[in-house]
Scaffold this active site. Structure first.
Site, PDB file in Angstrom:
ATOM      1  N   SER A  28       0.838  -1.217  -0.136  1.00  7.94           N
ATOM      2  CA  SER A  28      -0.119  -0.136   0.007  1.00  7.94           C
ATOM      3  C   SER A  28       0.877   1.112  -0.063  1.00  7.94           C
ATOM      4  CB  SER A  28      -1.139   0.095   1.336  1.00  7.94           C
ATOM      5  OG  SER A  28      -1.811   1.305   1.381  1.00  7.94           O
ATOM      6  N   ASP A  29       0.280   2.231  -1.062  1.00  7.84           N
ATOM      7  CA  ASP A  29       0.973   3.348  -0.787  1.00  7.84           C
ATOM      8  C   ASP A  29       0.500   4.274   0.567  1.00  7.84           C
ATOM      9  OD1 ASP A  29       2.020   5.851  -1.830  1.00  7.84           O
ATOM     10  OD2 ASP A  29      -0.018   6.721  -1.998  1.00  7.84           O
TER      11      ASP A  29
END
Length: 1097
Positions: free
Chosen positions: A522-523
């Site tokens: 995940s960013d």
């Protein structure tokens, strides 16, 4: 044709006056660059200006049309995307005084070269008007023979390429990637002075481009857009479902065989079944596309442009290299721009670099070695070092400026990332691969059946043609033609359920693939966090107040007691908030949203939380000393409510304390600030800073002397907080055996602070070099990723939870490393810098509101409300769908195997046929109809999240499922054979005997349907299953007792004794199935327990 909502950008900016979200009617023409007439305003079209413009010399604000921007800074925007229509359709008419007789420019002259840099200024010696020389591709095509063309066309149709072609494509791709990442216009012009830039681009610093050069520039560079491949026509999308699905091809093949053998009813049934499958899948995916289009229907992006000395407001895709552009607070930067003026300019580049804090900009050119190596070891930091450049798609947070466009479309830094995304190939989901594998297995099984029956005929010296015909008929009957229908409808229902949870699933198989996910990369910025600086703590001497419970964000100081008292505000805390609001230049825009410098916006946003008002309306400002990197403070002087003039100061803690002699307790109590108190304040500030918070100190006093007699009030600590529900979602995903990995372009301390709050187990990186590689750090920097070989990275990824200072290339390498380990990887993100990894991952998940349209184009799933916690029910839904598919597959295959075994045995022993053709048809309908569909909608088992994700190599037809199919088929075969042999013991086969056999088979099959439901699902929990079984039972009774149906199905009425005997046999089967289910439950519980212990270890 334009991609809806994407041919021009919409940025929904709260910080703008309405100029960049203005509605200007319908602009016709290609990508809105040209070439249409406004319907709503008094605008004139000037063909030499390259776009729809207002009257020269005037910028018409027009009525505001606000997009659905939220309080996070208006991240509902799209970069400029355009869907190609076809290769034969050129640009629209572009009239020019030299081309009155050529209303259209040839497509070839407007084609952007395959490399985005072939047309860059540093590639041409006579910029900007010279052509590029001989096109090698054209020369090769001239020498190519007709035969070669025909062979090449055949290969393209078949999708095959020879080795040399593949090798050259790979080399060309590598060269282009290296060139893109090394030589972008922004990297070149960042090291050029303003005068050099203006000279190279043949423009003017005050009047912009001359009209005479526009036509040639447009022909050379094309519009400021990213081109997407042309959308497939509807008939091709429909056809793809056929030739890309081996199971559908197998079924169609079986229908052809049936028709050739004269079984037209069977062939028609299969064709109808396939038609239903294709229609359901096609309609549901079209609905998802329409939902995505509605999400992308945003307001077009206009820019402030000066051409020929006239201020204009064309669409951003009309910009050309050399154009002079101005921008202020709330504007999106429309292209890559070399700054020529910058006044207190700060630009939020998080969508490009992942860096949370806005970048401060100036006009000084970068020094040698600064800002180089854009997508290499320098990572996003290299882009951030280009302080004289503004990048396409980034947001002006404070100040204003102007600059010259140096890169448009694919020549921009966003364009480089977009090109990287396009190079990534589409991937098939685990379920699609499983269904392909199942089709192959069924094909082999079918050929095996034909072979066995044929061999029996040879051994028994029976007519080989007759035996071959029987074998083919059985093989066709063995293929469960209802399987694709049930699978498709089950997936479609899953997609509908996800849409109710605000998640758009673009492709049906993607909803099941979420259940297979074992790693979520995940960013951080905008995905796990809100991408908005927020005050979470306020401090006055000996008084630290945590505002997190009031903000619905996670506190870095751990969980709070549920009986925590309401916020108790001391006078010192109120004074701290007052100083923060007065010493502030942020303001409310027309939509009532605070805009400006990120920290100043946070200081205003905290006022309603503590029930305070913005006192600037009662403050008369008389002087201001702006913030500078030297003093690290800002101060204003003035009077509040007509009182005496006072100085209000904010800035770094050390610098503010150096100017203070007292500290504030109440208005009547300001004790002396001694060394011990200073140390206490600094210790508290350092403790909070170490947790990733930014600390801003406040002071005030009388404007006298050297300004070192001020009163210290307190400080406010702020951060980009995690989104609500993310921490819980991460914890639940960990419990489900899904590893969550944070990948961000932000700095390491900030990334670690957020990771700890979210529950990720992290340790700081141990630095570069061999010591790091051998160490046990759970955080890795982008520079350290570059030092590892692919094999070393594959070995390291399981122990790393956080990656900081990463570029898109690093994200792709991390995703690939996990995939090489056999993991099913989901990637979540919202920025253009996330899009290549989104496309490379097995499942790409994009944010709906804050996501760029490039990210949404690359993703498989879009979270409409930007709620990361929506992933949790999506994974649960995906797992549930997979087990439901296994349940109805077990039922269908056991029915098919049982029917096939009965007919094979009767054929082998030359016995009378136990079932006639109509009875077999009814069993097929039963097998492929309502009971099977009902198994596909079993309620979600809450225990399902305790199961580890299935591995990539695990097939839907697992060993355990094969055992279950064998057990169920054995129950049906043994029970039916018992009835059959008992009834024909008198040496003849009457209609009653066949009715008993037929009814016994159906009753046992219905028991199989009931007992193939979920292991933890009670009989009455799946109401649809109970209803369909009841209806099927009632229909079977009608077949026995209704005269008209007796005639059709060759049955006769059974006595109550016969019926109770069949029900008793079915009850025995039910009990044996319950024993099998009990064993499976125990085995499953042990498996879950061992997996849980393994994860803890």
């Amino acid at each position: 044709m334009s991609l809806p909502g994407a041919s021009a950008s919409s940025y929904g900016l709260p910080g703008r006056a309405s100029s960049n979200t203005v509605s200007r009617g319908t602009a016709g023409g290609y990508g809105n660059i040209g070439l249409g007439q406004s319907q709503s305003y008094n605008s004139e079209y000037d063909p030499t200006l390259g776009g729809l413009v207002d009257e020269p010399g005037r910028i018409n604000e027009g009525p505001s049309t606000t997009s659905s921007a939220n309080n996070n800074g208006g991240y509902a925007y799209s970069t400029t995307l355009r869907r190609q229509v076809s290769v034969t359709e050129g640009f629209p008419s572009f009239h020019h005084h030299q081309h009155h007789h050529s209303p259209r420019i040839p497509t070839s002259s407007l084609r952007r070269d395959s490399s985005p840099h072939n047309a860059s200024p540093y590639r041409s010696s006579h910029f900007p008007l010279t052509s590029g020389g001989l096109n090698y591709q054209d020369a090769v095509e001239e020498q190519e023979s007709y035969l070669d063309k025909i062979v090449g066309m055949g290969r393209r149709i078949m999708g095959k390429k020879d080795y040399e072609e593949l090798r050259m494509e790979e080399e060309h791709r590598k060269e282009e990637n290296e060139r893109r990442q090394r030589e972008t216009p922004s990297s070149i012009f960042a090291h050029k002075s303003v005068d050099e830039t203006i000279q190279m681009l043949s423009t003017n610093a005050s009047s912009g481009l001359p009209t005479s050069s526009l036509s040639a520039l447009l022909a050379r560079y094309g519009p400021n857009e990213f081109e997407l491949p042309p959308a497939d026509p509807l008939f091709l999308k429909f056809a793809k479902q056929v030739y890309e699905n081996p199971l559908i091809l197998l079924l169609l093949g079986s229908s052809v065989v049936s028709a050739l053998m004269g079984n037209y009813d069977d062939a028609a049934c299969v064709v109808v079944a396939v038609g239903i499958v294709l229609t359901v899948g096609f309609v549901q995916e079209q609905r998802s596309e329409k939902s995505l289009e509605a999400l992308n229907k945003l307001v077009p992006h206009y820019c402030h442009l000066i051409r020929n000395g006239h201020p204009l407001t064309p669409l951003a895709n009309a910009l050309l290299p050399g154009d002079l552009v101005t921008f202020s607070v709330g504007d999106r930067i429309p292209a890559d721009i070399r700054l020529i003026t910058a006044v207190s300019l700060e630009i939020d580049e998080s969508a490009l670099t992942g860096e949370t804090r806005p970048a401060r900009k100036n006009t000084n050119m970068c020094e040698r070695g600064e800002g180089e190596d854009t997508h290499g070891e320098g990572g996003g930091k290299a882009l951030g070092e280009r302080h004289c450049m503004a990048f396409m798609g980034t947001l002006v947070r404070s100040g204003h400026g102007s600059g010259v466009v140096v890169g448009t479309g694919k020549d921009t830094e966003f364009g480089v990332i977009f090109s990287m995304m396009q190079d990534v190939e589409e991937k098939r989901t685990p379920l699609q691969l499983d269904m392909d594998d199942l089709a192959k297995r069924l094909s082999l099984f079918s050929f095996g059946v034909i072979g066995v029956i044929f061999l029996i005929g040879v051994l028994q010296k029976r007519d080989w043609l007759e035996m071959f015909t029987i074998g083919v008929s059985l093989a066709v009957a063995a293929i469960p033609e209802g399987l694709p229908i049930v699978t498709t409808v089950t997936l479609a229902l899953g997609v509908l359920r996800m849409s109710k949870r605000k998640a758009i699933v673009k492709k049906l198989p993607s909803v099941e693939a979420l259940g297979s996910v074992s790693v979520i990369c995940s960013d951080k910025t905008g995905t796990l966090t809100q991408n908005e600086m927020t005050v979470t703590h306020m401090y006055a001497v000996d008084d630290l107040v945590d505002l997190s419970p009031l903000l619905n964000v996670t506190s870095p100081f751990g969980p709070k007691r549920p009986d925590q008292p309401e916020l108790a505000q001391s006078q010192a805390l109120k004074k701290t908030a007052l100083v923060g609001s007065i010493c502030n230049n942020a303001f409310k825009n027309e939509q009532g949203v605070n805009v400006g410098q990120a920290t100043e916006v946070a200081l205003l946003n905290v006022l309603p939380i503590i029930s305070a008002d913005d006192q600037r309306k009662n403050f008369t400002r008389k002087d201001e000393i702006p913030f500078s990197s030297d003093t690290k403070t800002m101060s204003v002087t003035g009077s509040l409510k007509g009182g005496s003039d006072m100085v209000y100061l904010k800035g770094a803690v050390e610098q503010v304390l150096a100017k203070c002699r007292y500290f504030y307790v109440t208005d009547s109590s300001t004790p002396s600030l001694d060394q011990a108190t200073q140390k206490t304040i600094l210790d508290r500030a350092n403790e909070i800073s170490s947790r990733g918070l930014r600390v801003i100190a406040m002071a005030y006093g009388f404007p006298k002397g050297d300004g070192n007699d001020l009163i210290f009030v307190g400080f406010q600590a702020m951060m980009d907080p995690p989104r609500k529900g993310v921490s819980h979602a991460v914890s639940a995903l960990h419990s489900a055996g899904v590893q969550v990995v944070m990948i961000t372009g932000d700095a390491e301390p900030t990334a670690l602070a957020i990771a700890k709050q979210l529950g990720l187990k992290v340790n700081p990186s141990s630095g570069a070099g061999a010591d790091h590689i051998a160490g046990a750090s759970s955080c890795m920097l982008g520079t350290q990723v570059d030092q590892l070989s692919e094999r070393e990275l594959i070995e390291r990824v399981p122990s790393i939870s956080v990656y900081a200072r990463t570029t898109p290339r690093h994200k792709m390498a991390i995703v690939k490393a996990w995939q090489m380990r056999g993991a099913v990887v989901a990637m979540t993100g919202d920025g253009v810098n996330d899009s290549p990894a989104l496309k490379m991952a097995d499942i790409g998940i994009s944010m709906g509101k804050s996501g760029t349209d490039v990210a949404k184009e690359a993703a498989d799933v879009i979270l409409v409300d930007d709620d990361f916690s929506s992933i949790l029910p999506a994974v649960e839904e995906g797992k549930s769908i997979f087990y439901n598919i296994q349940n109805f597959l077990s039922f269908q295959l056991s029915t098919a195997v049982a029917a096939l075994t009965l007919i094979t045995l009767s054929t082998f022993f030359k016995l009378a046929n136990p079932l006639n053709a109509m009875q077999i048809l009814f069993i097929n309908i039963l097998m492929d109809g309502p009971p099977a569909q009902a198994l596909g909608v079993d309620p979600v088992d809450k225990e399902i999240m305790k199961r580890s994700p299935r591995k990539k190599g695990d097939h839907v037809l697992s060993r355990r499922l094969i055992y279950r199919v064998a057990f169920s088929a054995t129950m049906i075969v043994l029970g039916t054979l018992y009835i059959y042999l008992r009834e024909i013991s008198d040496g003849s086969m009457s209609r009653r005997d066949q009715t008993m056999t037929f009814t016994g088979f159906v009753f046992l099959d219905l028991i199989s349907a009931i007992q193939n439901r979920g292991l933890t699902c009670t009989i009455f929990k799946n109401k649809m299953l109970f209803l369909t079984i009841s209806i099927s039972f009632f229909v079977q009774l009608l077949l026995i007792y209704l005269p008209i149906l007796q005639h059709i199905f060759q049955t006769e009425s059974l006595s109550l004794r016969d019926l109770f005997m069949l029900l008793g046999l079915s009850g025995t089967s039910f009990g044996l199935h319950e024993l099998r289910r009990w064993y499976e439950r125990k085995f499953s519980e042990q498996e879950i327990l061992s997996e849980g212990v393994g994860r803890l270890v």
